[in-house]
Design an enzyme around this catalytic site. Structure first.
Site, PDB file in Angstrom:
ATOM      1  N   CYS B 156      74.976 -33.565 107.376  1.00 47.68           N
ATOM      2  CA  CYS B 156      76.123 -33.486 106.779  1.00 47.68           C
ATOM      3  C   CYS B 156      76.807 -32.194 107.452  1.00 47.68           C
ATOM      4  CB  CYS B 156      75.951 -33.427 105.304  1.00 47.68           C
ATOM      5  SG  CYS B 156      75.444 -34.887 104.659  1.00 47.68           S
ATOM      6  N   HIS B 289      81.687 -26.444 100.819  1.00 46.40           N
ATOM      7  CA  HIS B 289      80.828 -27.868 101.214  1.00 46.40           C
ATOM      8  C   HIS B 289      80.941 -28.569  99.760  1.00 46.40           C
ATOM      9  CE1 HIS B 289      78.176 -30.856 102.897  1.00 46.40           C
ATOM     10  NE2 HIS B 289      77.326 -30.570 101.956  1.00 46.40           N
ATOM     11  N   HIS B 324      82.286 -37.609  99.718  1.00 44.24           N
ATOM     12  CA  HIS B 324      81.326 -36.797 100.955  1.00 44.24           C
ATOM     13  C   HIS B 324      81.221 -37.627 102.215  1.00 44.24           C
ATOM     14  CE1 HIS B 324      78.713 -34.354 102.933  1.00 44.24           C
ATOM     15  NE2 HIS B 324      77.716 -34.140 102.136  1.00 44.24           N
TER      16      HIS B 324
END
Lengths: 85, 398, 337
Positions: B156, B289, B324
């Site tokens: 990620c 995040h 996400h």
């Protein structure tokens, strides 16, 4: 109950790749996580999969594993009370 | 840092729309792109996702690609890159390099055809599109202007690390211009993977909320054109922002969990500040995040408190709006930061209602009329691959 | 590399797990040669390096990556490198396939989280970080046959910039029997006359400290598309004793080297894939082999394409690699003084 405990130990060893261990190495009451066998959060997830596969028990909340997977004995109690297969 | 590294183009495709214009509108309207699953072939219809609202066929048409084997990740990448290159007026003459982040690569095809790969020759064309590099080359070859191409795969934080390598190549004099970012489509593979880790929320995700219960997957792509200030001036293109610092550190804690004290995140943010020559109080806004998992948001809160102490800047996660977007999130959120910087607003932390225990309190609703100079953008990956970028308003002296 | 202050960069230590005897340079004297189309790595005794509780979940690629990293850290006396950077073309393909197989055959329920968790490419570098509590820069490159080269480039750039003084650079790829059959269908391995498909784990410690090293890395370039290889791409100033190429016996692979031969300096051509196999990390083993040859000052005869005598007193090797004939890398390595 004794048979269930033995089966659980075999299933734990298989699910968690504890290749060097035998069921005799795991005490019924010893803690599985932290100090005892030293399992971690990924092992807990593997055990959740194992519970559903073997006993048809679906554990939806991963944090519930803490109580259920305290020891082989607590697992056996939980399985006895909740198993669907 | 020697010569300034400036941003002269940015392109974005996500659940919020295609292009910066549409993205800005949806951000300002706080209209979430997360909703019922529409395109991915999966039996897990119960999970809300932030899909790009286009089929592969529709994207192929938009890109002008006909029959050849391609992947959803490369199609989204082409769409996003086209916008970035056009804004920057970038051509082969500048001899740009491409650094692209992805993890799933061509997995959308592999998960559909894996059994065919094993048993017959019917889908061989897709075998070579499986890996990360293939996806990057499909994008690169569509434009045909790149003199060096590579792919980063740090889960990620992939796109954030791609931006970092591109900037280092510029600083070292290897190139003057780099196109950097990432692309990632949702696949059955990682939807099921995240589900096996029990970190997907069956409801709309709520980053930094006391009731948060996991993340919603998203998808998309975003690329930035970065170059030396002198290159941008020589080319006579508009500078839309500055990459003033970045940091990469490893949490070195666990394969899928973040440490309680957020050590990796703390180190990454600190490095970025040091490189930019900024103090914590210089940061106006942090695009966190903030995935919505209990673990990430607690760990990131701790790290933010360690970096900023009592002077917490405005913080929000935009993952409630985009989902996400995994490997692409670093560049998608960097572009959102650019949009925020230019539009003088802080996007609200969609989905947030109740404060979490000992966590940070994010900006709930949009805050408009915010003149900002420095924005921090965090991306953390599995295994503790943590990166932080600082995007600043461009000023001649600054 | 451009206009940055040319800090010198050295390979301090390097090791491998491959078709050849693991973590040993015995291939220089007793190379293993095989006619098989697919050979798995010879593994060391992992138990000597990893505790069983720690390694019970790890796939082979992860064990190999950890052990080679641990050995290089130990041998170079740098337990806390400032960066850990890995290249891997396919990532942890065994776990990826295990998860894919479950997904494709059993459906989307009861999937094993361990397979997924260890399927991502960055599992390797982050595991090295976790194992050694190394909090520095950590990254992973996955770009076909230049994955390792990309990792090396990242390290070199940061060292030249003065951002770091050392870096652990690793390359790791594994090939399962099923993935071998898949890649064979694609034409990448298992072709007539081609060297075996192999697995590769390589680790090397780069430092800016000149003391006690294997060799120096003088120059590195990576170029996409051969039309972009310009006059200034190749640093051919000074004599080159040998050119190491990834020749494999596969037609299109070898042609891609021949295509650019005119641009290369004149020197004996060496190969290494007949010893170490073809894989996306093969080039890492090439760099490892070149470093060890420079350390010993000898090129074994088995490396020479023309079947000539061993080359003694070798001082400078030019390493050329390409990926699908699309991307090329050029590395100049020199014997440390």
């Amino acid at each position: 109950m004794e048979e269930l405990v033995l089966n659980l130990k075999k299933q734990i060893i298989e699910a968690l790749n504890l290749a060097d261990m035998t069921p005799e190495d795991i005490e019924d009451d010893a803690p599985l996580f932290g100090e005892g066998l030293g399992l971690d959060s990924i092992d807990a997830l593997e055990l959740i999969v194992m519970m559903e596969r073997e006993y048809g028990i679906r554990i939806k909340d991963p944090s519930a594993g803490k109580e259920i997977f305290k020891s082989v004995n607590t697992m056996a109690e939980f399985v006895k009370a909740n198993r669907t297969k | 840092m020697g010569e300034k590294i400036v941003i002269t183009g940015a392109g974005i495709v996500s659940a919020l729309g295609v292009g910066k214009g549409e993205t800005a509108e949806t951000l300002l309207a706080q209209r979430t792109g997360v909703g019922a699953l529409q395109y991915l072939r999966t039996s897990h219809k119960e999970f809300p996702v932030g899909e790009v609202k286009l089929s592969d066929e529709e994207m192929k048409e938009m890109c002008g690609i006909a029959g050849e084997p391609t992947t959803r990740t490369s199609l989204m990448g082409i769409l996003a890159m086209k916008e970035a290159l056009e804004e920057s007026g970038l051509t082969a003459e500048s001899r740009p390099v491409l650094v692209s982040g992805t993890t799933v690569g061509g997995m959308d095809k592999s998960e559909r055809y894996y059994l065919d790969y094993l048993e017959n020759d019917s889908k061989n064309a897709y075998i070579r599109t499986h890996d990360c590099g293939a996806t990057t080359e499909l994008i690169a070859d569509h434009f045909g202007i790149f003199t060096m191409v590579t792919s980063i795969s740090t889960a990620c934080s992939s796109a954030a690390n791609a931006i970092e390598l591109g900037a280092n190549l510029i600083r070292s004099g290897q190139t003057e211009v780099a196109v950097v970012g990432g692309s990632e489509c949702i696949t059955k593979f990682h939807l099921n993977g995240f589900n096996s880790l029990m970190i997907l929320d069956r409801e709309q995700c709520r980053p930094f909320d006391g009731t948060r219960a996991g993340l919603n997957l998203g998808e998309g792509a975003s690329y930035l054109v970065i170059e030396t200030e002198s290159s941008a001036k020589r080319r006579g293109v508009k500078i839309i922002g500055q990459l003033s610092g970045y940091g990469n550190a490893c949490d070195a804690f666990h394969q899928t969990a973040s440490s309680e004290d957020g050590e990796g995140a703390y180190l990454a943010m600190s490095k970025a500040l040091r490189m930019a020559g900024l103090r914590p109080e210089d940061i106006d806004y942090v695009n966190a995040h903030g995935t919505g998992t209990p673990n990430n948001d607690a760990s990131e809160s701790e790290a933010l408190k360690r970096v900023f102490g009592g002077r917490m800047p405005m913080v929000s996660s935009t993952k409630g709006l985009t989902g996400h977007t995994t490997s692409a999130s670093g560049s998608i959120e960097a572009t959102i930061c650019l949009i925020a910087l230019q539009g003088h607003f802080v996007p609200g932390n969609y989905g947030w209602k109740t404060p979490m225990e000992s966590g940070i309190t994010p900006v709930g609703e949009n805050r408009t009329g915010q003149a900002m100079r420095h924005i921090m953008c965090n991306s953390f990956g599995f295994g503790g691959n943590d990166s932080s970028l600082i995007i600043s308003e461009y000023g001649e002296r600054g | 590399m451009g206009n940055v202050d040319r800090r010198r960069i050295y390979i301090k230590r390097a090791t491998h797990i491959s078709i050849q005897s693991p973590m040993s340079e015995s291939w220089m004297r007793e190379p293993r040669l095989t006619r098989e189309s697919y050979v798995r790595s010879e593994d060391p005794q992992f138990r000597e390096w990893l505790n069983p509780m720690e390694s019970r979940r790890l796939s082979n690629i992860l064990k190999r990556a950890l052990v080679t990293a641990i050995k290089v850290k130990r041998d170079s006396g740098i337990e806390q490198p400032e960066a850990v950077i890995t290249g891997t073309g396919l990532g942890c393909i065994e776990n990826t396939e295990l998860f894919l197989n479950q997904l494709c055959r059993e459906g989307e329920e009861l999937l094993k989280p361990t397979y997924f968790m260890q399927s991502t490419h960055n599992t390797v570098s982050s595991l090295i970080g976790i194992n050694g509590k190394i909090h520095g820069y950590n990254s992973t490159y996955s770009h076909k046959g230049v994955s390792f080269d990309s990792a090396l480039m990242d390290a070199i750039v940061q060292m030249r910039l003065g951002d770091i003084n050392n870096a652990l650079v690793t390359g790791n790829d594994e090939i399962t029997p099923t993935y071998f059959s898949i890649l064979k269908r694609s034409g990448y391995v298992g072709q007539e006359g081609q060297v075996p498909a192999g697995e590769a784990s390589v680790a090397m410690m780069l430092t800016t400290d000149a003391e006690d090293t294997l060799c120096e890395i003088e120059d590195f370039k990576m170029v996409y598309r051969k039309e972009n290889i310009g006059e200034d791409t190749l640093n051919t100033a000074g004599p080159v004793d040998a050119i190491l190429m990834g020749l494999s016996g596969e037609r299109s692979n070898d042609e891609a080297y021949r295509d650019i031969e005119g641009k290369l300096p004149k020197a004996p051509i060496l190969r290494y894939k007949h010893l170490f196999g073809e894989s996306y990390t093969a080039s890492g083993l090439g760099v490892y082999a070149a470093a060890q040859m420079l350390k010993e000052g000898t090129v074994p005869a088995v490396m020479r394409v023309d079947g000539g005598e061993p080359i003694e007193g070798v001082r400078r090797i030019f390493v050329v690699n390409h990926s699908d004939g699309r991307e090329y890398t050029f590395l100049t390595m020199r014997r440390a003084e």
